[in-house]
Design a protein around this motif. Structure first.
Motif, PDB file in Angstrom:
ATOM      1  N   LEU A 144      12.559 -47.327 -15.611  1.00 48.29           N
ATOM      2  CA  LEU A 144      13.508 -46.601 -14.771  1.00 48.29           C
ATOM      3  C   LEU A 144      13.494 -45.121 -15.126  1.00 48.29           C
ATOM      4  CD1 LEU A 144      16.443 -49.160 -15.041  1.00 48.29           C
ATOM      5  CD2 LEU A 144      15.039 -48.751 -13.001  1.00 48.29           C
ATOM      6  N   PRO A 145      13.979 -44.256 -14.233  1.00 47.87           N
ATOM      7  CA  PRO A 145      14.046 -42.827 -14.551  1.00 47.87           C
ATOM      8  C   PRO A 145      14.900 -42.567 -15.790  1.00 47.87           C
ATOM      9  CG  PRO A 145      14.395 -43.193 -12.200  1.00 47.87           C
ATOM     10  CD  PRO A 145      14.426 -44.544 -12.853  1.00 47.87           C
ATOM     11  N   GLY A 146      14.627 -41.428 -16.426  1.00 48.89           N
ATOM     12  CA  GLY A 146      15.349 -41.083 -17.633  1.00 48.89           C
ATOM     13  C   GLY A 146      14.858 -41.799 -18.864  1.00 48.89           C
ATOM     14  N   GLY A 147      13.676 -42.395 -18.787  1.00 45.56           N
ATOM     15  CA  GLY A 147      13.130 -43.106 -19.939  1.00 45.56           C
ATOM     16  C   GLY A 147      13.803 -44.428 -20.229  1.00 45.56           C
TER      17      GLY A 147
ATOM     18  N   PHE B 271       2.008 -49.883  -5.948  1.00 46.62           N
ATOM     19  CA  PHE B 271       0.814 -49.176  -6.399  1.00 46.62           C
ATOM     20  C   PHE B 271       0.382 -49.679  -7.776  1.00 46.62           C
ATOM     21  CE2 PHE B 271       3.098 -46.529  -3.479  1.00 46.62           C
ATOM     22  CZ  PHE B 271       2.125 -45.938  -2.696  1.00 46.62           C
ATOM     23  N   PRO B 272      -0.914 -49.952  -7.947  1.00 50.60           N
ATOM     24  CA  PRO B 272      -1.416 -50.311  -9.285  1.00 50.60           C
ATOM     25  C   PRO B 272      -1.489 -49.072 -10.161  1.00 50.60           C
ATOM     26  CG  PRO B 272      -3.219 -50.229  -7.715  1.00 50.60           C
ATOM     27  CD  PRO B 272      -1.972 -49.980  -6.928  1.00 50.60           C
ATOM     28  N   VAL B 273      -1.113 -49.212 -11.425  1.00 43.63           N
ATOM     29  CA  VAL B 273      -1.125 -48.091 -12.369  1.00 43.63           C
ATOM     30  C   VAL B 273      -1.765 -48.562 -13.663  1.00 43.63           C
ATOM     31  CG1 VAL B 273       0.266 -46.441 -13.673  1.00 43.63           C
ATOM     32  CG2 VAL B 273       0.956 -47.086 -11.362  1.00 43.63           C
ATOM     33  N   HIS B 274      -2.686 -47.761 -14.184  1.00 38.41           N
ATOM     34  CA  HIS B 274      -3.354 -48.071 -15.445  1.00 38.41           C
ATOM     35  C   HIS B 274      -2.616 -47.397 -16.591  1.00 38.41           C
ATOM     36  CE1 HIS B 274      -7.007 -49.764 -13.551  1.00 38.41           C
ATOM     37  NE2 HIS B 274      -6.755 -48.877 -12.612  1.00 38.41           N
ATOM     38  N   GLY B 275      -2.152 -48.186 -17.536  1.00 37.93           N
ATOM     39  CA  GLY B 275      -1.544 -47.626 -18.733  1.00 37.93           C
ATOM     40  C   GLY B 275      -0.040 -47.446 -18.619  1.00 37.93           C
ATOM     41  N   LEU B 276       0.670 -47.893 -19.662  1.00 38.48           N
ATOM     42  CA  LEU B 276       2.123 -47.770 -19.670  1.00 38.48           C
ATOM     43  C   LEU B 276       2.553 -46.304 -19.690  1.00 38.48           C
ATOM     44  CD1 LEU B 276       4.924 -49.005 -19.801  1.00 38.48           C
ATOM     45  CD2 LEU B 276       4.614 -49.329 -22.275  1.00 38.48           C
ATOM     46  N   GLU B 277       1.826 -45.460 -20.425  1.00 41.14           N
ATOM     47  CA  GLU B 277       2.168 -44.036 -20.462  1.00 41.14           C
ATOM     48  C   GLU B 277       2.129 -43.423 -19.062  1.00 41.14           C
ATOM     49  OE1 GLU B 277       0.458 -45.148 -24.460  1.00 41.14           O
ATOM     50  OE2 GLU B 277      -0.041 -45.507 -22.358  1.00 41.14           O
ATOM     51  N   SER B 278       1.087 -43.761 -18.283  1.00 39.84           N
ATOM     52  CA  SER B 278       0.970 -43.227 -16.923  1.00 39.84           C
ATOM     53  C   SER B 278       2.101 -43.743 -16.036  1.00 39.84           C
ATOM     54  CB  SER B 278      -0.382 -43.611 -16.325  1.00 39.84           C
ATOM     55  OG  SER B 278      -1.441 -43.044 -17.064  1.00 39.84           O
TER      56      SER B 278
ATOM     57  N   THR C 296      10.326 -42.474 -23.052  1.00 41.74           N
ATOM     58  CA  THR C 296       9.689 -41.164 -23.053  1.00 41.74           C
ATOM     59  C   THR C 296       9.289 -40.713 -24.454  1.00 41.74           C
ATOM     60  OG1 THR C 296      11.943 -40.277 -22.989  1.00 41.74           O
ATOM     61  CG2 THR C 296      10.715 -40.332 -20.914  1.00 41.74           C
ATOM     62  N   THR C 297       9.548 -41.543 -25.462  1.00 42.52           N
ATOM     63  CA  THR C 297       9.158 -41.213 -26.835  1.00 42.52           C
ATOM     64  C   THR C 297       8.102 -42.206 -27.311  1.00 42.52           C
ATOM     65  OG1 THR C 297      10.842 -42.627 -27.859  1.00 42.52           O
ATOM     66  CG2 THR C 297      11.484 -40.367 -27.288  1.00 42.52           C
ATOM     67  N   PRO C 298       7.209 -41.788 -28.219  1.00 49.45           N
ATOM     68  CA  PRO C 298       6.211 -42.734 -28.746  1.00 49.45           C
ATOM     69  C   PRO C 298       6.855 -43.944 -29.408  1.00 49.45           C
ATOM     70  CG  PRO C 298       5.610 -40.478 -29.328  1.00 49.45           C
ATOM     71  CD  PRO C 298       6.988 -40.419 -28.735  1.00 49.45           C
ATOM     72  N   GLN C 299       7.991 -43.724 -30.106  1.00 48.33           N
ATOM     73  CA  GLN C 299       8.675 -44.844 -30.756  1.00 48.33           C
ATOM     74  C   GLN C 299       9.216 -45.829 -29.711  1.00 48.33           C
ATOM     75  OE1 GLN C 299       9.311 -41.632 -31.203  1.00 48.33           O
ATOM     76  NE2 GLN C 299       8.729 -41.173 -33.340  1.00 48.33           N
ATOM     77  N   GLY C 300       9.743 -45.290 -28.616  1.00 45.55           N
ATOM     78  CA  GLY C 300      10.263 -46.153 -27.561  1.00 45.55           C
ATOM     79  C   GLY C 300       9.183 -46.962 -26.882  1.00 45.55           C
ATOM     80  N   LEU C 301       8.034 -46.316 -26.649  1.00 51.15           N
ATOM     81  CA  LEU C 301       6.916 -47.040 -26.036  1.00 51.15           C
ATOM     82  C   LEU C 301       6.430 -48.159 -26.942  1.00 51.15           C
ATOM     83  CD1 LEU C 301       4.729 -44.232 -24.402  1.00 51.15           C
ATOM     84  CD2 LEU C 301       5.906 -46.085 -23.223  1.00 51.15           C
TER      85      LEU C 301
END
Length: 381
Positions: A259-262, A318-325, A233-238
Motif C-alpha cells: 500500500l502507499p506510504g510503505g 500488471f506483472p512486476v519483477h522484484g519486490l523493490e520495483s 520503504t526501508t531495507p529492514q522492512g523489505l
C-alpha cells in the motif's frame, strides 16, 4: 516428447567481460548483453544473422555439438556451485510451454529458450557436471560481474547419455518455440541447487472498486489480515516482509499487500476454502493450489470484481519483477497497490509438469539465465 539435438553453432568474438544492456528483466527472455542488441533490434534478426555468417563475421563450428554454460548466480556469490545449462536445439514437435502466452523471442536462433527439466533423482545434474568436466573451453569471462564459462561437448558417450536422459525426462520450455525450424534452447534441471525460481508480482492501476478500507473488510472473508511493523520503504522492512511471507506453516498460502506510504499487510488465505465453485478458479486441482491462482480467483476476481485478471496485457493488472520495483511503483503513484508473492516451490512446478497443466502467464522467471549472444544457432541448418 521434446527432441534434444546437437546443432551447428555460429560463434562470435567475445570480450572477457560482457556488459549488460539497459532495461528491466523481460520475463524468461535471455538477458541481452550490449554486443547482441544491434542484432536483435534489426528489422529481421534471422536475416541479419545470415548476413553476418555469409560475410565472415561469425565463425561456424565444424560439426554439430552440444554446449554447457556454467553460470554463477545468487548461490555462486556465496561460493556455491555453478548452475549448468545445456545449450542444444529443440525440434518443433517439442512439448508446449509451461506458461500460457509465453515470451516469443525475436529470433529463435539467438535468444536461448529456458527449458525446465524434472530431475527428481539428480541424474541430469550429474551428467551435466560430468560433461562440463570433459568439455572443451570455448569462452570464459564475466557477465554483469558474475563468472560465465562456455564449454563444447564433443560427440561422445557422455553426449549420447545426455540425449538419452532428456528423451525420457519431462521438460517444459518457458518461451515459445519455433514452429518452422529448430529453437536454440537452454535446458536446466530443476534439481540444480543454485537455480532460483523468482515470482512475478502483480500491481493494480485504475481499479475503481479498490478502496482500501472496503477491500480489507471484504477480503477478511477469505484471508487473515496481518499488519507489518516496519515500512516497506526501508531495507529492514523489505527483509522483514519477505521473511514473514516465506515462513508460513507448510500448506498455507499468502500474499503481501503493498500500500502507499510503505504500508504492508500479509493476507494469509484461510484453509479449507472451497474453490471449485468459484467461476474464476482453475478447474485443475493442482493449479488451484498456486498462490497466483488464489490471488486471481479470490482477491482480484471475487473481491475486486476484475474480469480475467490473468489475461495477457490486462489494462488494470500488471506483472512486476522484484519486490523493490513493486514498492517503488506504488510509492510513486504509478500503481494503486500491489500484491507480492512467494517464489513457487520446485515441488509445485514439478506437480504442474506432472499434471500436464499450464501456469498462468508470467508466473515465474529463473535466475541466473544464460545471456544471449554466447553463440547462435545456424539458421540454415
Amino acid at each position: 516428447m521434446a527432441r534434444v539435438l546437437p546443432f551447428s553453432a555460429l560463434l562470435t568474438s567475445l570480450d572477457s567481460s560482457l556488459e549488460p544492456g539497459d532495461g528491466p528483466p523481460r520475463g524468461n527472455a535471455a538477458p541481452l548483453p550490449t554486443h547482441v542488441r544491434p542484432l536483435l533490434e534489426a528489422a529481421n534478426p534471422s536475416a541479419e544473422l545470415r548476413r553476418l555468417r555469409d560475410s565472415g563475421g561469425l565463425l561456424k563450428d565444424a560439426r554439430p555439438a552440444l554446449y554447457v554454460v556454467e553460470l554463477h548466480g545468487p548461490a555462486g556469490r556465496f561460493s556455491g556451485p555453478p548452475v549448468r545449462y545445456l545449450l542444444c536445439a529443440l525440434t518443433p514437435d517439442a512439448v508446449p510451454s509451461l506458461e500460457q502466452d509465453p515470451y516469443r523471442p525475436r529470433a529463435w536462433e539467438v535468444e536461448p529458450a529456458v527449458t525446465l527439466v524434472a530431475d527428481d533423482h539428480g541424474a541430469l545434474r550429474a551428467l551435466l557436471a560430468e560433461a562440463a568436466a570433459r568439455g572443451i573451453s570455448v569462452w570464459k569471462g564475466q557477465y554483469d560481474g558474475s563468472p560465465v564459462s562456455l564449454l563444447r561437448i564433443e560427440p561422445s558417450p557422455v553426449s549420447k547419455r545426455l540425449q538419452a536422459v532428456l528423451d525420457e525426462a519431462p521438460m517444459r520450455p518457458l518461451a515459445a518455440l519455433s514452429e518452422q525450424g529448430q529453437t536454440l534452447a537452454a535446458v536446466v534441471p530443476l534439481s540444480e541447487p543454485g537455480l532460483e525460481l523468482c515470482p512475478i508480482h502483480r500491481a493494480l492501476k485504475g481499479v475503481e472498486t479498490f478502496k482500501e478500507d472496503t477491500f480489507l473488510t471484504l477480503v477478511a472473508a477469505y484471508a487473515r489480515v496481518t499488519e507489518l511493523d516496519a515500512p516497506l520503504t526501508t531495507p529492514q522492512g523489505l527483509s522483514a516482509a519477505r521473511e514473514r511471507l516465506a515462513t508460513l506453516v507448510p500448506g498455507q498460502h499468502a500474499v503481501l499487500l503493498v500500500l502507499p506510504g510503505g504500508r504492508g499487510r500479509i493476507l494469509r488465505f484461510r484453509q479449507g476454502l472451497d474453490l471449485a465453485h468459484l467461476k474464476g478458479a482453475p478447474r485443475n486441482p493442482t493449479l488451484r493450489s498456486l498462490d497466483l491462482a488464489l490471488l486471481n480467483a479470490l482477491v482480484l476476481r471475487t473481491v475486486l470484481g476484475i474480469q480475467e485478471p490473468e489475461a495477457s496485457g490486462h489494462p488494470q493488472v500488471f506483472p512486476v519483477h522484484g519486490l523493490e520495483s513493486l514498492v517503488a511503483g506504488v510509492e510513486s503513484g504509478t500503481f494503486q497497490a500491489g500484491f507480492a508473492l512467494n517464489p513457487p516451490p520446485v515441488w509445485e512446478v514439478r506437480a504442474v509438469m506432472e499434471a500436464q497443466a499450464t501456469l498462468p502467464p508470467r508466473t515465474l522467471r529463473v535466475e541466473p539465465r544464460v545471456p544471449a549472444g554466447l553463440l547462435f544457432l545456424d539458421p540454415e541448418v
